[in-house]
Design a protein around this motif. Structure first.
Motif, PDB file in Angstrom:
ATOM      1  N   ARG A 487       0.839  -1.208   0.000  1.00  0.00           N
ATOM      2  CA  ARG A 487       0.000   0.000   0.000  1.00  0.00           C
ATOM      3  C   ARG A 487       0.867   1.249   0.000  1.00  0.00           C
ATOM      4  NH1 ARG A 487      -3.289   0.974   4.180  1.00  0.00           N
ATOM      5  NH2 ARG A 487      -4.637   2.139   2.804  1.00  0.00           N
ATOM      6  N   LEU A 488       1.961   1.220   0.751  1.00  0.00           N
ATOM      7  CA  LEU A 488       2.875   2.363   0.743  1.00  0.00           C
ATOM      8  C   LEU A 488       3.466   2.586  -0.644  1.00  0.00           C
ATOM      9  CD1 LEU A 488       4.825   1.934   4.112  1.00  0.00           C
ATOM     10  CD2 LEU A 488       3.415   3.885   3.473  1.00  0.00           C
ATOM     11  N   TYR A 489       3.935   1.504  -1.284  1.00  0.00           N
ATOM     12  CA  TYR A 489       4.513   1.634  -2.620  1.00  0.00           C
ATOM     13  C   TYR A 489       3.487   2.191  -3.601  1.00  0.00           C
ATOM     14  CZ  TYR A 489       7.824  -1.706  -0.553  1.00  0.00           C
ATOM     15  OH  TYR A 489       8.709  -2.344   0.260  1.00  0.00           O
ATOM     16  N   ARG A 490       2.276   1.671  -3.513  1.00  0.00           N
ATOM     17  CA  ARG A 490       1.238   2.100  -4.458  1.00  0.00           C
ATOM     18  C   ARG A 490       0.928   3.584  -4.305  1.00  0.00           C
ATOM     19  NH1 ARG A 490      -4.365   2.028  -4.066  1.00  0.00           N
ATOM     20  NH2 ARG A 490      -4.239   0.917  -2.091  1.00  0.00           N
ATOM     21  N   VAL A 527      14.292  -5.403  -2.660  1.00  0.00           N
ATOM     22  CA  VAL A 527      13.910  -5.825  -4.016  1.00  0.00           C
ATOM     23  C   VAL A 527      12.700  -5.027  -4.496  1.00  0.00           C
ATOM     24  CG1 VAL A 527      12.971  -7.745  -5.367  1.00  0.00           C
ATOM     25  CG2 VAL A 527      14.887  -8.129  -3.810  1.00  0.00           C
ATOM     26  N   ASP A 528      11.692  -4.881  -3.624  1.00  0.00           N
ATOM     27  CA  ASP A 528      10.491  -4.148  -4.028  1.00  0.00           C
ATOM     28  C   ASP A 528      10.777  -2.666  -4.250  1.00  0.00           C
ATOM     29  OD1 ASP A 528       8.896  -6.359  -4.038  1.00  0.00           O
ATOM     30  OD2 ASP A 528       8.181  -6.109  -1.982  1.00  0.00           O
ATOM     31  N   LEU A 529      11.670  -2.105  -3.464  1.00  0.00           N
ATOM     32  CA  LEU A 529      12.004  -0.685  -3.632  1.00  0.00           C
ATOM     33  C   LEU A 529      12.742  -0.448  -4.960  1.00  0.00           C
ATOM     34  CD1 LEU A 529      13.129   0.224   0.001  1.00  0.00           C
ATOM     35  CD2 LEU A 529      11.075   1.029  -1.174  1.00  0.00           C
ATOM     36  N   ILE A 530      13.608  -1.388  -5.344  1.00  0.00           N
ATOM     37  CA  ILE A 530      14.280  -1.264  -6.646  1.00  0.00           C
ATOM     38  C   ILE A 530      13.261  -1.368  -7.769  1.00  0.00           C
ATOM     39  CG2 ILE A 530      15.940  -2.362  -8.190  1.00  0.00           C
ATOM     40  CD1 ILE A 530      17.518  -3.192  -5.673  1.00  0.00           C
ATOM     41  N   ARG A 531      12.329  -2.316  -7.650  1.00  0.00           N
ATOM     42  CA  ARG A 531      11.262  -2.444  -8.655  1.00  0.00           C
ATOM     43  C   ARG A 531      10.441  -1.163  -8.745  1.00  0.00           C
ATOM     44  NH1 ARG A 531       7.568  -6.356  -6.791  1.00  0.00           N
ATOM     45  NH2 ARG A 531       6.607  -6.338  -8.852  1.00  0.00           N
ATOM     46  N   LEU A 532      10.162  -0.561  -7.572  1.00  0.00           N
ATOM     47  CA  LEU A 532       9.386   0.678  -7.556  1.00  0.00           C
ATOM     48  C   LEU A 532      10.144   1.810  -8.247  1.00  0.00           C
ATOM     49  CD1 LEU A 532       6.985   2.390  -6.629  1.00  0.00           C
ATOM     50  CD2 LEU A 532       8.118   2.667  -4.406  1.00  0.00           C
ATOM     51  N   ALA A 533      11.449   1.916  -7.976  1.00  0.00           N
ATOM     52  CA  ALA A 533      12.249   2.965  -8.613  1.00  0.00           C
ATOM     53  C   ALA A 533      12.276   2.795 -10.128  1.00  0.00           C
ATOM     54  CB  ALA A 533      13.664   2.951  -8.048  1.00  0.00           C
ATOM     55  N   LEU A 562      18.041   5.140  -6.853  1.00  0.00           N
ATOM     56  CA  LEU A 562      18.818   3.960  -7.232  1.00  0.00           C
ATOM     57  C   LEU A 562      20.290   4.131  -6.848  1.00  0.00           C
ATOM     58  CD1 LEU A 562      17.241   3.067 -10.694  1.00  0.00           C
ATOM     59  CD2 LEU A 562      17.149   1.706  -8.601  1.00  0.00           C
ATOM     60  N   ASN A 563      20.791   5.360  -6.933  1.00  0.00           N
ATOM     61  CA  ASN A 563      22.164   5.622  -6.489  1.00  0.00           C
ATOM     62  C   ASN A 563      22.305   5.355  -4.991  1.00  0.00           C
ATOM     63  OD1 ASN A 563      24.927   6.991  -6.732  1.00  0.00           O
ATOM     64  ND2 ASN A 563      23.890   8.320  -5.256  1.00  0.00           N
ATOM     65  N   LEU A 636      12.793  -9.621  -9.104  1.00  0.00           N
ATOM     66  CA  LEU A 636      13.443  -8.422  -9.630  1.00  0.00           C
ATOM     67  C   LEU A 636      13.119  -8.213 -11.101  1.00  0.00           C
ATOM     68  CD1 LEU A 636      16.968  -8.540  -7.971  1.00  0.00           C
ATOM     69  CD2 LEU A 636      15.397  -6.599  -7.919  1.00  0.00           C
ATOM     70  N   ALA A 637      12.968  -9.312 -11.834  1.00  0.00           N
ATOM     71  CA  ALA A 637      12.705  -9.202 -13.265  1.00  0.00           C
ATOM     72  C   ALA A 637      11.259  -8.852 -13.569  1.00  0.00           C
ATOM     73  CB  ALA A 637      13.073 -10.507 -13.951  1.00  0.00           C
ATOM     74  N   THR A 638      10.387  -8.896 -12.547  1.00  0.00           N
ATOM     75  CA  THR A 638       8.967  -8.588 -12.741  1.00  0.00           C
ATOM     76  C   THR A 638       8.726  -7.103 -12.522  1.00  0.00           C
ATOM     77  OG1 THR A 638       8.417 -10.787 -11.893  1.00  0.00           O
ATOM     78  CG2 THR A 638       6.626  -9.175 -12.037  1.00  0.00           C
ATOM     79  N   SER A 639       8.125  -6.451 -13.485  1.00  0.00           N
ATOM     80  CA  SER A 639       7.849  -5.016 -13.371  1.00  0.00           C
ATOM     81  C   SER A 639       6.799  -4.754 -12.297  1.00  0.00           C
ATOM     82  CB  SER A 639       7.375  -4.448 -14.710  1.00  0.00           C
ATOM     83  OG  SER A 639       8.364  -4.621 -15.690  1.00  0.00           O
ATOM     84  N   TYR A 640       6.991  -3.657 -11.603  1.00  0.00           N
ATOM     85  CA  TYR A 640       6.025  -3.269 -10.569  1.00  0.00           C
ATOM     86  C   TYR A 640       4.840  -2.566 -11.220  1.00  0.00           C
ATOM     87  CZ  TYR A 640       3.842  -0.799  -6.712  1.00  0.00           C
ATOM     88  OH  TYR A 640       2.928  -0.314  -5.824  1.00  0.00           O
ATOM     89  N   ILE A 641       3.617  -3.062 -10.953  1.00  0.00           N
ATOM     90  CA  ILE A 641       2.395  -2.445 -11.479  1.00  0.00           C
ATOM     91  C   ILE A 641       1.441  -2.259 -10.305  1.00  0.00           C
ATOM     92  CG2 ILE A 641       0.439  -2.668 -13.049  1.00  0.00           C
ATOM     93  CD1 ILE A 641       2.159  -4.494 -14.773  1.00  0.00           C
ATOM     94  N   PRO A 642       1.133  -1.025  -9.925  1.00  0.00           N
ATOM     95  CA  PRO A 642       0.227  -0.807  -8.781  1.00  0.00           C
ATOM     96  C   PRO A 642      -1.202  -1.177  -9.136  1.00  0.00           C
ATOM     97  CG  PRO A 642       0.710   1.275  -9.831  1.00  0.00           C
ATOM     98  CD  PRO A 642       1.560   0.245 -10.526  1.00  0.00           C
ATOM     99  N   GLN A 643      -1.928  -1.638  -8.152  1.00  0.00           N
ATOM    100  CA  GLN A 643      -3.336  -1.982  -8.340  1.00  0.00           C
ATOM    101  C   GLN A 643      -4.186  -0.759  -8.016  1.00  0.00           C
ATOM    102  OE1 GLN A 643      -4.462  -4.937  -9.502  1.00  0.00           O
ATOM    103  NE2 GLN A 643      -2.315  -5.566  -9.737  1.00  0.00           N
ATOM    104  N   ILE A 644      -5.051  -0.378  -8.942  1.00  0.00           N
ATOM    105  CA  ILE A 644      -5.962   0.751  -8.726  1.00  0.00           C
ATOM    106  C   ILE A 644      -7.211   0.230  -8.030  1.00  0.00           C
ATOM    107  CG2 ILE A 644      -7.193   2.661  -9.797  1.00  0.00           C
ATOM    108  CD1 ILE A 644      -4.178   2.766 -10.133  1.00  0.00           C
TER     109      ILE A 644
END
Length: 777
Positions: A487-490, A527-533, A562-563, A636-644
């Motif tokens: 929920r935070l990432y979204r 891992v999730d934060l890198i996907r989010l970035a 990312l840096n 990591l290879a899966t793109s992050y897609i938020p749920q609306i």
């Protein structure tokens, strides 16, 4: 016989002769000391004569005052003082009554010198420790007279000062006369110093039941002389009060001030601001956690003042309806009051322990009007703008409460009942509200004072210079992220999509992401934060409808984050890839880095050309690099897609038209056309492929449809809206009738008839049955 005795001195009582002998022929010669010693010895030898000596001295003093023989008056008072100091017997009480009568005579005189003389004698008397207490004496006259002297308006300033100081010493003497605890005297005290010392001593002796009696006159004095507006004097008075009373009684003073603030709700903003300033200063002095049992009532009173101030500002009147006799409302003064109230809320919160501060945070969040979730706090006269201003004021108050808040357990600091309504504000269209919510989240998550180390946003080659305080995540931190991380990432992702975001929003988002990484990150969270970035980078590439500045800022945010995270993971290949991309951007597209974008004078192009190649971070490469260090390569290879979700749409609602559009939205999903569709629709690979291809424009089409519905309800005539809603209601009623008819129909008999064969009997529909009131929900 009596006449003869009166004329012959040798026949007068001995105590009278001794008293007469202490007076010289010339009053300038002063008291006859030898005869005074004889009188003192006689009084000690025959204490039963002490009351008569006092009565006779009082008689002589009254006669000398009437004849303006002030020299003899001074001699009489000196004799009385010496007798008081020398005699400590049970008969002293009778002598004291005569003494107080003479002091009263002097205080009633018009001559300043006599008033000062009487006061000095009274102070000497007050410092005498009696063997037995006397409860029958009344000091009401002395309190009243000394108070008058404190406010003397004598023409000569030097004499006026002496009279006022005598009055202060007299009041101090009354206090010591009652308590019998003499205070140390200080030579050459100024009137201010003497008054403050007297005031402190009085308050220090105040018991629990007397606190209100001590504070009420102060409040009245500040009201009568309009001293709230200057603030300096009123603050000083209550600082003296708070430091002088016993600490366990301090909450009584706060409650009295809050009650006084309520009583002045319709007074000018400057007066209310002065009272609030005093409350704020008093709260700082107050011992931690001693506000008392009514903590939430304190905050409720302050929040009520915020709401009233907003109403006054928007309506321009202290009454519900403006009238010709209303006071003129000054907007800037109301704004100053609002800021003072918010500051005071923060001052109170700082005195509370962690658990009570959490309760206050929940209490305030429950007061904030959220469209569709909580009712509006704005009055009927302020409308939507009133609700918006209250939202901002309460969020500012909440920010003050969370400032410096450090909880070891993030689960208790951010419970679901608090986090849900708070996150809903991150998706509102109002930019100021979104920024306040981000700052609140930052304050709560930052438990090691790291937030200032992430500002300004910049590319740092070695983050060790930041001296970040990083601790291992606790079990509670892991549970919190497992429950709330998505929920935070979204909300962070969707907040980046807001077109009204400015530099401060992106800086706050970077700080929030950095704190999550430092405070709450385990391997899965990293891992999730890198996907989010990386998803933010894709967002900046695909959302061409966003302003150029926003797209550049999102690119810069993604690069800076990312840096940061690459250096925290300490994977060399990952750090190398990030470094290469940043170096390429510096050469080719510097406007995609924070140094050119997230500054006051940003350097961005008018139009953003297609960004590709070596200036982009590659998700496949990053997944491969981190996979070698044990990270989840598949994830990591899966793109992050938020749920609306419906929450995102609900948080956008700000008017009744928006709420109606949501209702129509739900009705359209259950329309007859949808029911007629085949339920056995076959799902194939081509169907899924088409669904994925169509999902790109679904959100834009949905946004446009909502905009049209809202516009219709905001601009269409009332009759048209009523007819439309009526048609919907009729359609719903017909469907309900069909459902009820099906549910109440009895099973068919073989003969096709129902009942006993004499005819069809109609059962009573459920919605026509009469149920007892207790059974109806």
């Amino acid at each position: 016989m009596y006449g003869v005795c009166g004329c012959c001195g040798a026949l007068r009582p001995r105590y009278k002769r001794l008293v007469d002998n202490i007076f010289p022929e010339d009053p300038e010669d002063g008291l006859v000391k030898a005869n005074m010693e004889k009188l003192t010895f006689y009084a000690l030898s025959a204490p039963e004569k002490l009351d008569r000596i006092g009565a006779y001295l009082s008689e002589r003093l009254s006669r000398d005052v009437a004849r303006h023989r002030y020299g003899y008056v001074c001699i009489a008072m000196e004799a009385l003082d010496q007798l008081l100091m020398a005699c400590h017997c049970q008969s002293i009480n009778l002598f004291v009554e005569s003494f107080l009568t003479m002091v009263r005579k002097l205080l009633e005189a018009d001559k300043p010198n006599l008033q000062i003389l009487g006061t000095n004698s009274f102070v000497k008397f007050a410092n005498i420790e009696e063997d037995t207490a006397s409860y029958h004496r009344s000091y009401d006259f002395f309190v009243s007279r000394f108070s008058e002297m404190c406010h003397s308006s004598y023409e000569d300033p030097d004499i006026r000062t002496k009279i006022r100081m005598a009055g202060i010493r007299g009041l101090q003497g009354v206090e010591e006369g009652i308590e019998r605890s003499p205070s140390p005297e200080t030579e050459k005290e100024s009137p201010v110093e003497l008054t403050e010392r007297c005031f402190r001593e009085l308050l220090g002796r105040a018991a629990y039941d007397n606190i209100k009696n001590a504070v009420k006159p102060v409040l009245m004095h500040l009201d009568n002389h309009s001293l709230w507006e200057s603030k300096t004097f009123s603050v000083r008075c209550f600082k003296i009060i708070m430091y002088s009373i016993q600490s366990q009684h301090s909450h009584l003073v706060i409650q009295q001030l809050l009650g006084h603030l309520d009583a002045n709700s319709k007074n000018s903003a400057r007066v209310r601001a002065g009272i609030v300033e005093v409350i704020s200063e008093a709260a700082v002095i107050e011992a931690s956690g001693s506000i008392g049992p009514t903590v939430l009532e304190v905050f409720n009173t302050l929040l009520k003042q915020l709401r009233l101030s907003v109403d006054y500002e928007l309506t321009g009147s202290y009454d519900s309806f403006a009238n010709l006799g209303s006071k003129v409302i000054k907007v800037h003064e109301e704004r100053q009051l609002q800021e003072a109230v918010i500051k005071t809320i923060g001052s109170f919160a700082n005195t509370l322990p962690t658990y009570q501060r959490s309760e206050v945070m929940l209490f305030i969040i429950g007061k904030i009007p959220v469209p569709g979730m909580y009712p509006s706090l704005g009055s009927a006269n302020t409308g939507v703008e009133g609700s918006r201003m209250i939202q901002i004021m309460l969020l500012k108050s909440l920010l003050q409460v969370t400032a410096g808040f450090q909880s070891t357990n993030i689960l208790t600091a951010l419970p679901t009942s608090f986090l849900d309504p708070l996150l809903s504000f991150t998706l509102m269209e109002d930019a100021e509200i979104r920024l306040l919510v981000l700052d609140i989240l930052i304050s709560i998550i930052d438990r090691h004072d790291n937030r200032h180390k992430f500002s300004p946003v910049r590319i740092i080659s070695d983050i060790s210079v930041l001296k970040l305080k990083v601790d291992k995540c606790s079990r509670q931190d892991n549970l919190f992220m497992k429950k709330h991380s998505q929920r935070l990432y979204r909300h962070i992702y969707l907040a980046c999509k807001e077109e009204s975001s400015v530099q401060q929003h992106f800086e706050s988002l970077y700080t929030l992401l950095g704190l999550i990484c430092v405070e709450l990150a385990n391997e899965e969270v990293v891992v999730d934060l890198i996907r989010l970035a990386l998803a933010l980078q894709d967002l900046a590439l695909t959302e061409e409808a966003l302003p150029v500045y926003n797209r550049c800022a999102i690119h810069a945010l993604s690069a800076a984050y990312l840096n940061l995270i690459s250096q925290l993971t300490t994977v060399p290949t990952f750090c190398q890839h990030v470094h290469e991309v940043i170096e390429s951007r510096k050469k080719l597209v510097p406007f995609l880095l924070p140094e050119d974008v997230l500054v006051e004078s940003s350097k961005i192009p008018e139009k953003l050309e297609k960004v590709e190649g070596e200036v982009l971070f590659v998700q496949a490469k990053i997944a491969e690099m981190l996979g070698g260090s044990g990270y989840n390569t598949e994830r990591l290879a899966t793109s992050y897609i938020p749920q609306i979700t419906d929450e995102d749409r609900l948080s956008k609602r700000k008017s009744i038209g928006d709420t109606v559009s949501l209702q129509l939205e739900m009705e359209s999903r259950n329309s007859p056309e949808k029911e007629q569709r085949s339920t056995a629709e076959q799902i194939t690979f081509e169907t899924l492929k088409q669904a994925i291809g169509d999902s790109v424009n679904v959100e834009e089409l949905e946004r446009e449809r909502r905009r049209q519905v809202v516009e219709r309800f905001q601009t269409a005539p009332f009759e048209e809206i009523a007819a439309h809603c009526g048609a919907r209601a009729s359609l719903l009623q017909s469907k309900l009738n069909q459902v009820f008819e099906i549910t109440i129909r009895p099973p068919p008999s073989p003969s096709g008839s129902v009942g006993n064969g004499h005819g069809r009997t109609r059962s009573v529909p459920v919605y026509e049955m009469k149920f007892p009131d207790l059974c109806v929900y």
